[in-house]
Write a protein that holds these residues in place. Structure first.
Motif, PDB file in Angstrom:
ATOM      1  N   MET A  42      51.081  38.020  50.298  1.00 47.21           N
ATOM      2  CA  MET A  42      51.531  37.209  49.190  1.00 47.21           C
ATOM      3  C   MET A  42      52.070  38.131  48.088  1.00 47.21           C
ATOM      4  N   ARG A  43      53.138  37.692  47.432  1.00 42.79           N
ATOM      5  CA  ARG A  43      53.768  38.472  46.374  1.00 42.79           C
ATOM      6  C   ARG A  43      53.865  37.650  45.098  1.00 42.79           C
ATOM      7  N   LYS A  44      54.048  38.389  44.014  1.00 45.58           N
ATOM      8  CA  LYS A  44      54.208  37.764  42.715  1.00 45.58           C
ATOM      9  C   LYS A  44      55.216  38.610  41.943  1.00 45.58           C
ATOM     10  N   THR A  45      56.214  37.981  41.361  1.00 45.75           N
ATOM     11  CA  THR A  45      57.216  38.724  40.598  1.00 45.75           C
ATOM     12  C   THR A  45      56.740  38.893  39.163  1.00 45.75           C
ATOM     13  N   VAL A  46      56.789  40.132  38.691  1.00 40.90           N
ATOM     14  CA  VAL A  46      56.510  40.425  37.289  1.00 40.90           C
ATOM     15  C   VAL A  46      57.749  41.079  36.707  1.00 40.90           C
ATOM     16  N   TYR A  47      57.828  41.118  35.387  1.00 42.35           N
ATOM     17  CA  TYR A  47      59.030  41.598  34.712  1.00 42.35           C
ATOM     18  C   TYR A  47      58.688  42.813  33.854  1.00 42.35           C
ATOM     19  N   LEU A  48      59.379  43.890  34.127  1.00 44.89           N
ATOM     20  CA  LEU A  48      59.109  45.175  33.489  1.00 44.89           C
ATOM     21  C   LEU A  48      59.845  45.293  32.161  1.00 44.89           C
ATOM     22  N   TYR A  49      59.250  46.058  31.247  1.00 42.02           N
ATOM     23  CA  TYR A  49      59.922  46.361  29.989  1.00 42.02           C
ATOM     24  C   TYR A  49      59.700  47.831  29.645  1.00 42.02           C
ATOM     25  N   ASP A  50      60.632  48.387  28.906  1.00 44.54           N
ATOM     26  CA  ASP A  50      60.567  49.787  28.500  1.00 44.54           C
ATOM     27  C   ASP A  50      59.453  49.945  27.458  1.00 44.54           C
ATOM     28  N   PRO A  51      58.562  50.907  27.645  1.00 42.13           N
ATOM     29  CA  PRO A  51      57.449  51.058  26.703  1.00 42.13           C
ATOM     30  C   PRO A  51      57.854  51.548  25.312  1.00 42.13           C
ATOM     31  N   VAL A  52      59.052  52.072  25.176  1.00 42.02           N
ATOM     32  CA  VAL A  52      59.510  52.560  23.870  1.00 42.02           C
ATOM     33  C   VAL A  52      60.343  51.493  23.159  1.00 42.02           C
ATOM     34  N   PHE A 109      60.909  48.324  24.368  1.00 45.21           N
ATOM     35  CA  PHE A 109      60.437  47.000  24.758  1.00 45.21           C
ATOM     36  C   PHE A 109      61.542  46.123  25.348  1.00 45.21           C
ATOM     37  N   ALA A 110      62.662  46.724  25.709  1.00 45.13           N
ATOM     38  CA  ALA A 110      63.766  46.002  26.352  1.00 45.13           C
ATOM     39  C   ALA A 110      63.410  45.765  27.821  1.00 45.13           C
ATOM     40  N   PRO A 111      63.846  44.646  28.395  1.00 42.93           N
ATOM     41  CA  PRO A 111      63.559  44.401  29.813  1.00 42.93           C
ATOM     42  C   PRO A 111      64.273  45.428  30.688  1.00 42.93           C
ATOM     43  N   THR A 112      63.596  45.863  31.756  1.00 45.14           N
ATOM     44  CA  THR A 112      64.192  46.858  32.642  1.00 45.14           C
ATOM     45  C   THR A 112      64.329  46.365  34.076  1.00 45.14           C
ATOM     46  N   GLY A 113      63.825  45.181  34.386  1.00 50.65           N
ATOM     47  CA  GLY A 113      63.985  44.662  35.737  1.00 50.65           C
ATOM     48  C   GLY A 113      62.773  43.889  36.207  1.00 50.65           C
ATOM     49  N   ALA A 114      62.878  43.421  37.424  1.00 51.29           N
ATOM     50  CA  ALA A 114      61.788  42.664  38.047  1.00 51.29           C
ATOM     51  C   ALA A 114      61.101  43.535  39.083  1.00 51.29           C
ATOM     52  N   TYR A 115      59.858  43.188  39.382  1.00 48.46           N
ATOM     53  CA  TYR A 115      59.070  43.951  40.341  1.00 48.46           C
ATOM     54  C   TYR A 115      58.261  42.962  41.177  1.00 48.46           C
ATOM     55  N   ASP A 116      58.288  43.116  42.491  1.00 51.86           N
ATOM     56  CA  ASP A 116      57.485  42.269  43.378  1.00 51.86           C
ATOM     57  C   ASP A 116      56.122  42.911  43.549  1.00 51.86           C
TER      58      ASP A 116
END
Length: 163
Positions: free
Chosen positions: A1-11, A13-20
């Protein structure tokens, strides 16, 4: 089973992509996620807008600040400074010695070698070019003259004469 989460830049805070994210084999129902991610996808933005994560639970959309006239001018001046450096390197590359850059062309000064004379000539020419370009661009910054087109600035610079 997978779940998509959404990454952001730690500096920024801009979105950087999705991750399964994968489900943990040791803890069913728990997903292995990277740091700096959230479960909520970022909203769509219009041109001229910026998006960033608030650091807690939500995405924020704001209008991008428009650059000031001074910022635009500084950007254009820096483009011309880069064009001057590229011009000097292009001249050095086109020389019979086929230097890789203006820096290399000037690097044979001060030691006895077959390239010393041409290197010294490049050093003098590069100083003349830089002085000329700086005078023009400093006058633009001071509001004394209009910003020249890159091609006009390059055409106004001292010409290379091979020794």
């Amino acid at each position: 089973m997978r779940k998509t989460v959404y990454l952001y830049d730690p500096v920024t805070f801009a979105p950087t992509g999705a991750y399964d994210a994968q489900e943990s084999p040791l803890e069913p129902g728990t997903f292995l996620t990277p740091v700096h991610c959230v479960e909520t996808p970022p909203p769509a933005v219009e041109p001229g807008q910026l998006i960033f994560f608030d650091g807690v639970a939500a995405w924020i959309v704001r209008d991008a600040p428009l650059p000031t006239a001074e910022q635009k001018l500084q950007y254009e001046i820096e483009r011309r400074r880069l064009a001057v450096r590229q011009h000097m390197s292009a001249v050095a590359q086109a020389a019979p010695e086929h230097f890789n850059s203006i820096s290399e062309a000037k690097s044979f000064v001060g030691t006895d070698n077959p390239l010393r004379a041409v290197s010294e000539a490049f050093q003098v020419w590069a100083a003349q070019v830089q002085t000329s370009a700086n005078a023009t661009l400093d006058a633009v910054e001071a509001g004394e003259t209009a910003l020249p087109a890159i091609s006009d600035l390059i055409a106004s610079l001292p010409e290379w004469v091979h020794p």
